[in-house]
Design a protein around this motif. Structure first.
Motif, short mmCIF file in Angstrom:
data_model
loop_
_atom_site.label_atom_id
_atom_site.label_comp_id
_atom_site.label_asym_id
_atom_site.label_seq_id
_atom_site.Cartn_x
_atom_site.Cartn_y
_atom_site.Cartn_z
N ALA A 557 62.06 64.96 -16.38
CA ALA A 557 62.93 64.77 -17.35
C ALA A 557 63.43 66.80 -17.13
CB ALA A 557 62.40 64.99 -18.16
N GLN A 558 62.44 67.83 -16.67
CA GLN A 558 63.52 69.12 -16.80
C GLN A 558 64.00 68.97 -15.69
OE1 GLN A 558 62.60 70.78 -19.16
NE2 GLN A 558 61.84 69.17 -20.42
N ARG A 559 63.76 68.27 -14.51
CA ARG A 559 64.49 68.75 -13.43
C ARG A 559 66.20 68.38 -13.63
NH1 ARG A 559 63.53 66.33 -8.93
NH2 ARG A 559 61.21 65.76 -10.22
N ARG A 560 65.50 66.55 -13.65
CA ARG A 560 67.34 66.29 -13.81
C ARG A 560 67.85 65.55 -14.80
NH1 ARG A 560 66.94 60.83 -9.37
NH2 ARG A 560 68.63 61.04 -9.82
N ILE A 561 67.08 65.97 -15.80
CA ILE A 561 67.81 65.50 -17.30
C ILE A 561 68.66 66.86 -18.35
CG2 ILE A 561 67.64 64.44 -20.22
CD1 ILE A 561 65.67 62.28 -18.73
N VAL A 562 67.85 67.83 -18.07
CA VAL A 562 67.87 68.93 -19.02
C VAL A 562 69.41 69.12 -18.44
CG1 VAL A 562 67.48 71.06 -19.50
CG2 VAL A 562 65.09 69.77 -19.42
N PRO A 563 69.65 69.54 -16.72
CA PRO A 563 70.62 70.41 -15.49
C PRO A 563 71.78 69.37 -16.44
CG PRO A 563 69.10 70.20 -14.65
CD PRO A 563 68.17 69.60 -15.84
N ALA A 564 71.84 67.60 -16.67
CA ALA A 564 72.87 67.22 -17.47
C ALA A 564 72.90 67.25 -18.59
CB ALA A 564 72.88 65.28 -16.69
N VAL A 565 72.42 67.35 -19.67
CA VAL A 565 72.50 67.97 -20.93
C VAL A 565 73.10 68.74 -20.97
CG1 VAL A 565 71.43 67.96 -23.17
CG2 VAL A 565 70.15 65.68 -21.57
N GLU A 566 72.55 70.44 -19.96
CA GLU A 566 73.01 71.21 -20.33
C GLU A 566 74.26 71.02 -20.09
OE1 GLU A 566 70.72 73.34 -18.58
OE2 GLU A 566 69.38 74.13 -19.80
N THR A 567 74.93 70.33 -19.01
CA THR A 567 76.78 70.40 -18.65
C THR A 567 77.12 70.13 -20.34
OG1 THR A 567 76.14 70.43 -16.55
CG2 THR A 567 77.99 69.06 -17.13
N LEU A 568 76.51 68.95 -20.72
CA LEU A 568 77.39 67.79 -21.89
C LEU A 568 77.43 68.64 -23.04
CD1 LEU A 568 75.99 64.86 -22.07
CD2 LEU A 568 78.37 65.53 -20.71
N ARG A 569 76.95 70.10 -23.36
CA ARG A 569 76.97 71.29 -24.50
C ARG A 569 77.48 71.54 -24.09
NH1 ARG A 569 71.87 74.93 -25.62
NH2 ARG A 569 72.52 75.00 -27.57
N ASN A 570 78.92 72.18 -22.63
CA ASN A 570 80.41 72.82 -22.87
C ASN A 570 80.59 72.17 -23.33
OD1 ASN A 570 78.12 74.91 -22.63
ND2 ASN A 570 78.04 75.18 -20.15
N ASP A 571 80.95 70.40 -23.64
CA ASP A 571 81.77 69.97 -23.11
C ASP A 571 82.33 70.30 -24.73
OD1 ASP A 571 82.42 66.14 -22.48
OD2 ASP A 571 82.82 67.05 -24.40
N PRO A 572 84.75 69.89 -24.09
CA PRO A 572 85.51 69.93 -24.91
C PRO A 572 85.85 69.47 -26.26
CG PRO A 572 86.14 69.05 -23.17
CD PRO A 572 84.41 69.22 -23.38
N ASP A 573 84.59 67.99 -26.79
CA ASP A 573 83.98 67.12 -27.74
C ASP A 573 83.81 67.51 -28.63
OD1 ASP A 573 85.56 64.50 -28.43
OD2 ASP A 573 83.44 63.87 -28.92
N ALA A 574 82.83 67.72 -29.38
CA ALA A 574 82.28 68.45 -30.57
C ALA A 574 81.75 66.96 -30.62
CB ALA A 574 83.75 68.45 -31.74
N ASP A 575 81.69 65.97 -30.79
CA ASP A 575 80.47 64.52 -31.10
C ASP A 575 79.82 65.11 -30.05
OD1 ASP A 575 81.54 64.10 -33.53
OD2 ASP A 575 82.64 62.74 -32.96
N VAL A 576 80.72 65.51 -28.86
CA VAL A 576 80.34 65.22 -27.15
C VAL A 576 78.50 66.50 -27.32
CG1 VAL A 576 79.51 65.33 -24.27
CG2 VAL A 576 81.02 64.16 -25.98
N ARG A 577 78.72 67.57 -27.94
CA ARG A 577 78.53 68.94 -27.83
C ARG A 577 76.79 68.53 -28.50
NH1 ARG A 577 83.32 71.27 -28.17
NH2 ARG A 577 82.77 71.98 -29.95
N TYR A 578 77.78 67.56 -30.18
CA TYR A 578 76.18 67.66 -30.77
C TYR A 578 75.09 66.94 -30.23
CZ TYR A 578 74.00 65.09 -35.29
OH TYR A 578 73.27 65.03 -35.82
N PHE A 579 75.66 65.75 -30.39
CA PHE A 579 73.86 64.65 -29.14
C PHE A 579 74.06 65.18 -27.86
CE2 PHE A 579 76.79 61.74 -31.76
CZ PHE A 579 75.63 60.91 -32.66
N ALA A 580 74.56 65.99 -27.13
CA ALA A 580 73.83 66.73 -25.83
C ALA A 580 73.03 67.75 -26.54
CB ALA A 580 75.02 67.59 -25.28
N GLY A 581 73.13 68.56 -27.60
CA GLY A 581 72.59 69.61 -28.11
C GLY A 581 70.84 68.54 -28.66
N ARG A 582 70.90 67.57 -28.90
CA ARG A 582 70.09 67.11 -30.20
C ARG A 582 68.99 66.29 -29.19
NH1 ARG A 582 70.45 61.85 -34.28
NH2 ARG A 582 71.09 60.94 -31.69
#
Length: 604
Positions: A557-582
Motif C-alpha cells: 500500500a505504501q509503495r504503490r497506492i500512496v504515490p497514486a493517491v498523491e497524484t490524485l490529490r493534485n487533480d484539477p477536480d475538487a471532488d477527486v482531490r477530496y476523495f484522494a485526501g481521504r
C-alpha cells in the motif's frame, strides 16, 4: 403552595396560547400540557387544567387531534395516578363526539388506554355512564365512537351492566344511520372475544345476523371478521349448526366487495371452523371464489392458496385446487396472475417432489414467459421454495433455458431478480456447470445499460467468489473485469472500478498486488473526472484491504497506492482531490478490521 400570581403563570400562558390565532402556537401549547401539569402539581392539574381542557375545545382538527393523543399518553401520572385517571375521560368524551373521524378515533384510542388503569368501581361509576351517553346520543358521531368502547368496558363490568351493554350494542347494530351500523360491524368481532360461549349464541349471533343481512354492502363486508371471531368461540358442531348457512351466504354475497373480504380472510375462517367443515364445505367455497367473476376476488383468493392448501390432503389439492391454479395462470387479469406468481411456489412443499415436477413445473415455465413483468418477477423470487422440494438439478434442467432468457428481459427488475438468484444456483450446481452455462451471462451484466443492474452484477461477483473461492475468481472473474478497464466506453471502465472495489475484500494479497493494482493505478490518469474520483474511492478500499494482510500488505500500500493517491490529490477536480485526501489518510493507517472495510464499501 400558596395562590401567588407566579403559581398561576403556567395555566395563564396555556390559556393565552390556546386562544392564539396561530395554529402552530396552539399545537405547541397542547404538546406541553404534561409539562404544565407537572409544574402545577396534581391538585391544581385536576382542579384547573383538566376542567379548562374540557371546556375549551378548539375548532381546529389538528389541535384537537394533538390533545386527544396527549391525554392518552401517560397523563394520569401528572394528576395523581390511577385513582384520578377517570378525570381524563371528560375531555376525551367531548373529543369523541366531534365531526372529524381522525380526532374521534384518537380520542377513543386514548379512552381505551385509560380504561386499563381504572378499577371495576371506576368503570361502573365513570366509564359505563360515558359509554351509555355516547351510545344513545342524538348525533351519529357519538354513537360511532361508542361502538369502539364496548370491548374494553365489558370485561370489567358487573353481570347486570354486561346485560345492559349487550342490549345497547344491539341498539347500535339496529341504528338508522349506516355509519353507526358500520361501526357496530367493525367492533362486534373484538366485542365477541370478551363474551362467554352462552352469550355468543344468545346475543352475538342475533347481532351478527342482523348486520350480515344489512342492505348496505359496506356494513356486510365488515361482518366477515365478526364471523371468524364467533366461529373461534364455538366448537365445530356448534359452528356447523349455527354458522354454516351464514358462511354460504357470505361466500355467495351479491356484492363483490363482501366476497373480496371473504377471500382475503379465507384461511383464518377455515382455521376457525375446523377440519371437517373445511373438507365438507369450504373446499367448494374456495373453488367458487377462485372462479369468481370479479378479478379482485380472484386476486384475493389466489393469495390464500398455500395457506388454505395446508389444511387439505395432497389428493384434494391435486383434484380440486390445482385445476383452478391452472386456470388462474391463464387468467385475463395480469393482477390475478401476479398474485398467483407470488403464491404458487408455496404448493411445492405440500405436493412433494413427484407431483411438483409433474404439475407445477409446467406452470412455472409458462408463467416465466408471461407478458406482464410482475408475474415473471414473482415466480423468480419464490423459486427457492421449489428448489428445496425437487432439487436444483431438476430445477436447473427444467428452468435454466427460461432463466437464461429472462437474464436478457427488457424489464430491468426481472434481470435484477435473476442476478440475485444466481448465487443460490451457483451453490447448488457446482463450479463446472456454472462456468459452462452461466459464467458468460454473469459477466454480460457488467455491461448492462441500467446502473442498478451493473451494481447488482458486481455484488453478484463478490458472492460468487465467496461460493467458489479466490482461485476461481483469479482465473475466471478478475481477468475479464480488468480487461474492461481499457474499454473505450467510460461506463465499462467505471464498472471495472466498481467491480474491483466490491470484490477486493474477498481477494488475496497476491491477486491485488499482481493483477488488480496495475489496472486501477493506470486509471488514475483517465480523462473522465468521475472515473478518477471513483479510482480514489477504490484505492481507499484496496488500502484498507491490504492493511489487513499484515506487514507485506502495508508495504504494498505504501509503495504503490500512496504515490497514486498523491497524484490524485493534485487533480484539477475538487471532488477527486477530496476523495484522494481521504484515501491517503486511510492508506497511511495501520491494520483495520473487516467490518470497517465493509462499512466504507456501504458508504461508497
Amino acid at each position: 403552595m400558596d395562590n401567588s400570581g407566579d403559581e398561576l403563570y403556567p395555566i395563564a400562558i396555556l390559556i393565552d396560547e390556546l386562544r392564539s390565532e396561530d395554529v402552530q402556537l396552539r399545537l405547541n401549547a397542547i404538546h406541553r400540557v404534561s409539562t404544565i401539569a407537572l409544574a402545577l402539581g396534581p391538585q391544581r392539574a385536576r382542579d384547573e387544567l383538566i376542567p379548562f381542557l374540557q371546556d375549551s375545545l378548539d375548532d381546529e382538527d389538528e389541535v384537537l387531534l394533538a390533545l386527544a393523543e396527549e391525554l392518552g399518553r401517560g397523563m394520569d401520572e401528572y394528576i395523581g395516578g390511577k385513582d384520578w385517571a377517570h378525570l381524563l375521560l371528560g375531555p376525551l368524551e367531548n373529543l369523541a363526539t366531534v365531526e372529524e373521524t381522525l380526532v374521534r378515533d384518537k380520542a377513543t384510542e386514548s379512552i381505551t388506554k385509560i380504561s386499563t388503569l381504572l378499577s371495576p368501581a371506576q368503570v361502573e361509576e365513570f366509564f359505563v355512564p360515558l359509554l351509555r351517553r355516547l351510545s344513545t346520543a342524538d348525533w351519529f358521531t357519538s354513537r360511532t365512537s361508542g361502538a369502539s368502547l364496548y370491548p374494553p368496558a365489558y370485561p370489567q363490568s358487573s353481570d347486570a351492566t354486561k346485560d345492559e351493554l349487550r342490549k345497547l350494542f344491539l341498539g347500535l347494530a339496529s341504528d338508522d344511520t349506516p355509519m353507526v351500523r358500520r361501526a357496530a360491524a367493525k367492533w362486534l368481532g373484538p366485542f365477541v372475544k370478551t363474551f362467554s360461549k352462552q352469550h355468543v349464541i344468545s346475543d352475538a349471533l342475533p347481532i351478527y345476523r342482523k348486520l350480515s343481512s344489512d342492505d348496505q354492502d359496506s356494513v356486510r363486508l365488515l361482518t366477515v371478521e365478526d364471523l371468524i371471531a364467533i366461529a373461534e368461540k364455538l366448537d365445530p358442531a356448534e359452528v356447523k349448526e349455527q354458522l354454516l348457512s351464514s358462511i354460504r351466504a357470505e361466500v355467495g354475497d351479491k356484492s363483490w366487495r363482501v366476497r373480496y373480504m371473504v377471500a382475503t380472510h379465507f384461511v383464518k375462517l377455515a382455521e376457525a371452523v375446523g377440519v371437517d367443515i373445511v373438507r365438507e364445505e369450504l373446499v367448494g367455497a374456495f373453488v367458487q371464489l377462485l372462479k369468481d367473476n370479479e378479478a379482485e376476488v380472484r386476486t384475493a383468493a389466489a393469495g390464500q392458496i398455500p395457506g388454505f392448501a395446508k389444511l387439505l390432503p395432497p389428493e384434494v389439492i391435486l383434484a380440486r385446487i390445482l385445476p383452478c391454479v391452472r386456470d388462474l395462470s391463464l387468467d385475463a387479469s395480469q393482477h390475478v396472475r401476479a398474485a398467483l406468481g407470488t403464491q404458487i411456489s408455496g404448493l411445492a412443499p405440500l405436493l412433494g417432489r413427484e407431483a411438483t415436477t409433474e404439475h407445477l413445473l409446467p406452470l412455472f415455465l409458462h408463467m416465466l414467459k408471461d407478458e406482464f413483468p410482475d408475474v415473471r418477477l414473482n415466480i423468480i423470487s419464490k423459486l427457492e421454495l421449489v428448489n428445496t422440494v425437487i432439487g436444483i438439478d431438476c430445477l436447473a434442467q427444467s428452468l435454466l433455458p427460461a432463466i437464461v432468457e429472462l437474464a436478457e428481459d427488457k424489464q430491468w427488475r426481472v434481470r435484477q431478480a435473476i442476478i440475485e438468484y444466481i448465487p443460490l444456483l451457483a451453490t447448488q450446481l457446482g463450479v463446472k456447470f456454472f462456468d459452462e452455462q452461466l459464467g458468460n451471462l454473469c459477466m454480460s451484466w457488467l455491461g448492462d445499460n441500467v446502473y442498478s443492474i451493473r451494481e447488482s452484477a458486481t455484488i453478484n461477483l463478490r458472492k460468487l467468489t465467496e461460493v467458489f473461492g479466490v482461485e476461481w475468481a483469479r482465473g475466471t472473474i478478475v481477468p475479464k473485469v480488468l480487461q474492461m478497464g481499457s474499454h473505450p466506453n467510460y461506463l465499462f471502465r467505471m464498472t471495472t472500478i466498481f467491480a474491483i472495489t466490491t470484490i477486493a475484500p474477498t481477494l488475496t494479497l497476491e491477486i491485488i498486488r499482481d493483477n488488480v493494482l496495475a489496472t486501477v493505478i493506470a486509471l488514475v490518469k483517465d480523462p473522465i473526472p468521475n472515473i478518477r474520483f471513483n479510482v480514489a474511492k477504490s484505492l481507499e478500499v484496496l488500502a484498507l484491504t491490504l492493511a489487513n494482510k499484515g506487514a507485506e500488505g502495508h508495504d504494498v500500500a505504501q509503495r504503490r497506492i500512496v504515490p497514486a493517491v498523491e497524484t490524485l490529490r493534485n487533480d484539477p477536480d475538487a471532488d477527486v482531490r477530496y476523495f484522494a485526501g481521504r484515501a491517503l489518510e486511510r492508506a497511511r493507517a495501520g491494520e483495520i478490521s473487516e467490518t470497517t472495510i465493509f462499512g466504507v464499501l456501504w458508504v461508497l
